[in-house]
Design an enzyme around this catalytic site. Structure first.
Site: not given
Lengths: 654, 254
Positions: A277, A257
């Protein structure tokens, strides 16, 4: 005579995360008596750590969404290595699985017209993730847990016993799957007969006889040093399946990740949700540059914004602008961060900056990302509404897993064995999109429970596979070995016992350094050498004390599983001489269309787990296997120009 | 940055035990759970402790640190005085299994006694419509990570074993409140009175709103103010709860 207590159930589910609980609910609703076994307390499984949401094309926020678009995104994210049938079933069934949760009491965030809200995420063309702030996994696990309680309440009303048809054996660990021949002891036609393990609290052994076993044990992250995974993620289901004669596929694909915490050291690896994000957060290097614009690969060029201005406009007007490259699939973003840090443009503690503080008002941040706000405040003394976070890649998810039939989740080659969720392979290809994990758990958890129930129902009463005494005694002896290791069991070794914690740390360091996010042939060969050495030493892993809640003993037993899956990862990664998704080779940096059609299949070497086997020999052998061609109507969902990037010329013309 | 800390960790089992002294290294940024893990890896391989996520999300590593109920993974060493010993003991309200691990089955038994969500009749999957402002309160309660620190600290059961059979504890009274405030819960139509149940089956009247539960909640849920007091106020038969009755008298006089 073994002293192990035996019970008989119809279906045993190993693991009580999203997939396991969904499977158990289904098996019980199909009329089977179902036992759930989990290493932690009920409701604590690693699914609670999932933050962003559940991907399902309900089209609540953008009506353009449907299962075909979701299918396309999933295949692109996995670089077309996904088993197309799993990706299809997943995309088709995910909305029903989410809606069903509401009828069990889940309370998702809402749109203005009162529907389930959906958020943007990396690789998803439309806002698709049903969510509850940034604690969606907790909502999922709690909802399934509460559904199980409600079924137990029904059973209590009918039978006077909450656990008459559905029982959770919490803090139990399975160490072996048990099999039996179709006609008693014969090895011919062997099928699943049950499971063996120990109760963590008392250390007592137990065996459950059942014709169907569903593996839902999650992943393997604890084989790596920097990981977002909890202690439970020791690859148990992967190893149990291998040891029972099943095969694993795609083990070379491990997702790092892109955004884990990097500071302070004690929290290094803990997840920072992709929602940061999705909701507007941006990545910057030490020069303040939004570097992701420099890392959009050719296959995705048309889909992503070319300027910051366009990317910023997309949040308000997605129909006329392209998404910012911070929302590329995870493998792309993780590699980009890695490159920036290597080039000397990292943050003070070896990550990059993830900033939401200059992008959203403080109140919005607290509302949309409450647990991130809390986590950074409490653990790192960072106020994310006022300053950027420091983040870097962390081992998060394994795409590889048990080789299963796409429709039934049945493990290939072992009748009665099923696998769903992270422990199953194929669905995500070479890289999983964020949000596709929770939906995977629900879709294939249900399917595994359904077909496990059908399989069990085909064995009414007599005629069920029976666990043999000899198998139980062998499983007991294996589990007790760490207590005999000290002082040198001559059958094992005359050298001194090894500390299981030290062995574990060495394994994690080796996998992190040598089979990590960027891989090289010679390093992986070195990793295999170290794994061989660790395997030999792990046979002397010894523990003190007694069997009651003894974490040292538990870890000594878990080492077998971590070493097995680590060998699978290293061997498959060495074999695949290309870069694709969660497998990046410094010495083979390009994606190769010829590799797209190939799965690497891991199987156990003959008798390599017998006590007398030479520990220096590898346990795992690899085979290459061709993937089934993608069905025509699914291929037709893509433009020819896009397919050319992934498929070979023969595939395109045939 | 590193220093040697003095830890006193309770070791023992159901038959008894005692605090054991350890001197152990502490590095910058560490939490109490890191130190417990260091002890396991170096000098106490069999030290029993529950933990999972190490990020305050699963609620497994509950214990008492210097007598205060806390999650070990969310207690930073920098908050503690390096000159003083750090005393780590298991949760007091639950029977000890071993070392820092307690038998929390009380909570799972109580969870089963709360009637589940009742899906509204005639509303199919995909047809649920609820406004964000109407689900906010239930969502606050669903943040609960079931660490059981509120159950552990609540004085109704902390030193009163005899109250356990009749008292669900803050976590499960909050669960009743959560369902009672769910906009689509069909319990009433199915003949279930959640408010009366809170009073008669789950011991809501025992709660005298001292807010101990709210103080220890690692999720900062306002258990008392937002769940327990409103539930008391909504309870059908007010006279059974002397505190609410008294409160209403006082308010009227002012």
């Amino acid at each position: 005579m073994s002293r192990t207590a035996r019970e008989a159930w119809d279906v045993v589910v190993v693991g009580a995360g999203g997939a396991g609980l969904r499977a158990a609910i289904e098996a019980r609703e199909r009329g089977m008596r179902c036992a759930v076994i989990c290493k932690s307390l009920f409701g604590k499984a690693h699914t609670v750590m999932a933050e962003g949401g559940i991907a399902a094309s309900m089209g609540n926020v953008n009506e353009g969404d449907n299962w075909q678009v979701h299918f396309r995104d999933t295949m692109r994210g996995g670089k077309f290595l996904n088993h197309w049938r799993m990706a299809e079933l997943h995309a088709r069934e995910a909305p029903d699985r989410v809606w069903e949760l509401e009828t069990w009491g889940a309370v998702f965030d809402r749109t203005r017209d009162g529907k389930i809200s959906q958020r943007n995420f990396g690789g998803h063309e439309y806002p698709r993730l049903a969510h509850v702030g940034d604690r969606t996994g907790l909502e999922l696990i709690r909802t399934l847990q509460q559904k199980i309680v409600s079924l137990q309440q029904e059973d209590h009303r009918e039978t006077g016993d909450y656990e008459s048809r559905l029982k959770v054996f919490q803090e139990y660990t399975v160490t072996r799957l048990l099999k039996a021949g179709a006609d008693g002891d014969s090895a011919a036609g062997e099928r699943i007969a049950g499971v063996f393990g120990y109760a963590r609290e008392s250390g007592r052994f137990f065996a459950i006889e059942a014709p169907s076993v569903v593996l839902a044990t999650g992943g393997i992250g604890k084989s790596f040093k920097v990981t977002s995974n909890s202690w439970e993620y020791t690859g148990d289901g992967h190893a149990l399946a291998l040891l029972a004669g099943a095969s694993l596929i795609n083990m070379e694909f491990v997702q790092f990740h892109p955004t884990g915490m990097v500071w302070p050291p004690s929290v290094k690896g803990i997840l920072v949700t992709e929602s940061v994000r999705g909701d507007g957060g941006v990545l910057r290097n030490s020069d303040g540059r939004r570097f992701m614009f420099d890392y959009v690969p050719d296959v995705f060029k048309e889909k992503y914004a070319e300027s910051e201005a366009e990317g910023d406009r997309w949040y308000q007007d997605p129909d006329n602008n392209r998404r910012p490259p911070e929302l590329l699939p995870r493998d792309e973003v993780a590699r980009a961060i890695n490159s920036e840090v290597k080039a000397g443009r990292g943050s003070p503690h070896g990550g990059v900056f993830l900033d939401v503080s200059t992008r959203l008002p403080a109140e919005d941040i607290k509302r949309k990302l409450p647990s991130m706000h809390h986590q950074f405040k409490e653990l790192a003394d960072v106020d994310i509404t006022a300053e950027p976070m420091e983040v870097g890649p962390t081992c998060h998810y394994v795409m590889g897993g048990v080789d299963v039939d796409p429709d039934t989740a049945a493990a290939v080659g072992v009748p009665g064995l099923f696998a769903a969720g992270e422990v199953a392979g194929g669905m995500h290809g070479s890289n999983r999109l964020g949000g596709n994990s929770l939906s995977d758990l629900l879709v294939f958890g249900r399917r595994a429970g359904l077909y496990a129930a059908e399989h069990a129902a085909s064995f009414p009463g007599a005629g069920r596979p029976v666990v043999s005494e000899a198998d139980l005694e062998a499983a007991e002896a294996e589990a007790l070995r760490p207590f005999g290791a000290e002082g040198g069991d001559p059958a094992v070794s005359e050298e001194l016992a090894e500390n299981p914690y030290a062995l574990h740390q060495e394994l994690q360091q080796a996998m992190n350094d040598l089979v990590g996010i960027i891989r090289k042939g010679p390093e992986m060969e070195e990793a295999l050498r170290r794994l061989t050495e660790l395997r030999a030493r792990s046979r002397r892993a010894g523990v003190e004390g007694h069997r009651q809640f003894n974490p040292g003993w538990h870890l000594a037993l878990d080492l077998r599983n971590m070493l097995l899956v680590s060998e699978c990862v290293a061997r498959a990664a060495l074999e695949r001489t290309e870069s694709r998704g969660g497998h990046t080779r410094d010495d083979h940096p390009a994606m190769d269309r010829r590799w797209r059609r190939l799965n690497l299949v891991c199987r156990l070497n003959g008798d390599s787990t017998e006590p007398g086997a030479d520990p220096l020999l590898g346990r795992v052998r690899l085979e290459r296997r061709e993937m089934p061609p993608i069905r025509d109507d699914l291929l037709a969902l893509f433009d020819k120009e896009e397919l050319v990037k992934y498929l070979t010329d023969e595939e395109l013309t045939s | 940055m590193s220093y040697d800390a003095h830890f006193k960790v309770w070791r023992g089992d159901a038959d008894g035990g005692s605090l054991v002294d350890y001197t152990v290294t502490v590095n910058e940024g560490e939490v109490v759970l890191d130190i417990i893990h260091r002890l396991q890896a170096t000098e106490a391989a069999d030290l029993a402790v529950r933990w999972n996520c190490k990020a305050g999300k699963c609620g497994s590593c509950s214990a008492e640190i210097n007598g205060r109920p806390r999650l070990m993974c969310m207690t930073r060493m920098s908050l503690l005085d390096p000159a003083e010993p750090v005393v780590v003991t298991p949760m007091r309200a639950f029977p000890v299994v071993r070392d820092l691990v307690t038998d929390v089955s009380f909570n799972y038994a109580k969870a089963r006694e709360v009637p589940s969500f009742v899906p509204p009749a005639g509303v199919g999957p995909g047809e649920y419509r609820m406004q964000q402002e109407d689900v906010g309160r239930s969502q606050e309660f669903r943040k609960c990570i079931e660490c059981f620190l509120c159950q552990n600290t609540c004085h109704v059961v902390r030193d009163h074993e005899e109250n356990k059979p009749v008292f669900a504890g803050p976590r499960f009274l909050m669960r009743v409140a959560e369902l009672d405030m769910h906009p689509l819960d069909g319990a009433a139509e199915a003949g279930i009175d959640r408010k009366r149940g809170a009073q008669e089956d789950h011991g809501l009247g025992y709660c005298n709103i001292t807010k101990c539960c709210t103080e220890v909640c690692p999720e900062h849920i306002k258990i008392t103010d937002n769940a327990l007091i409103p539930l008391k106020e909504r309870a059908v038969d007010r006279k059974y709860d002397p505190l609410v009755w008294l409160g209403s008298k006082i308010r009227r006089r002012v």
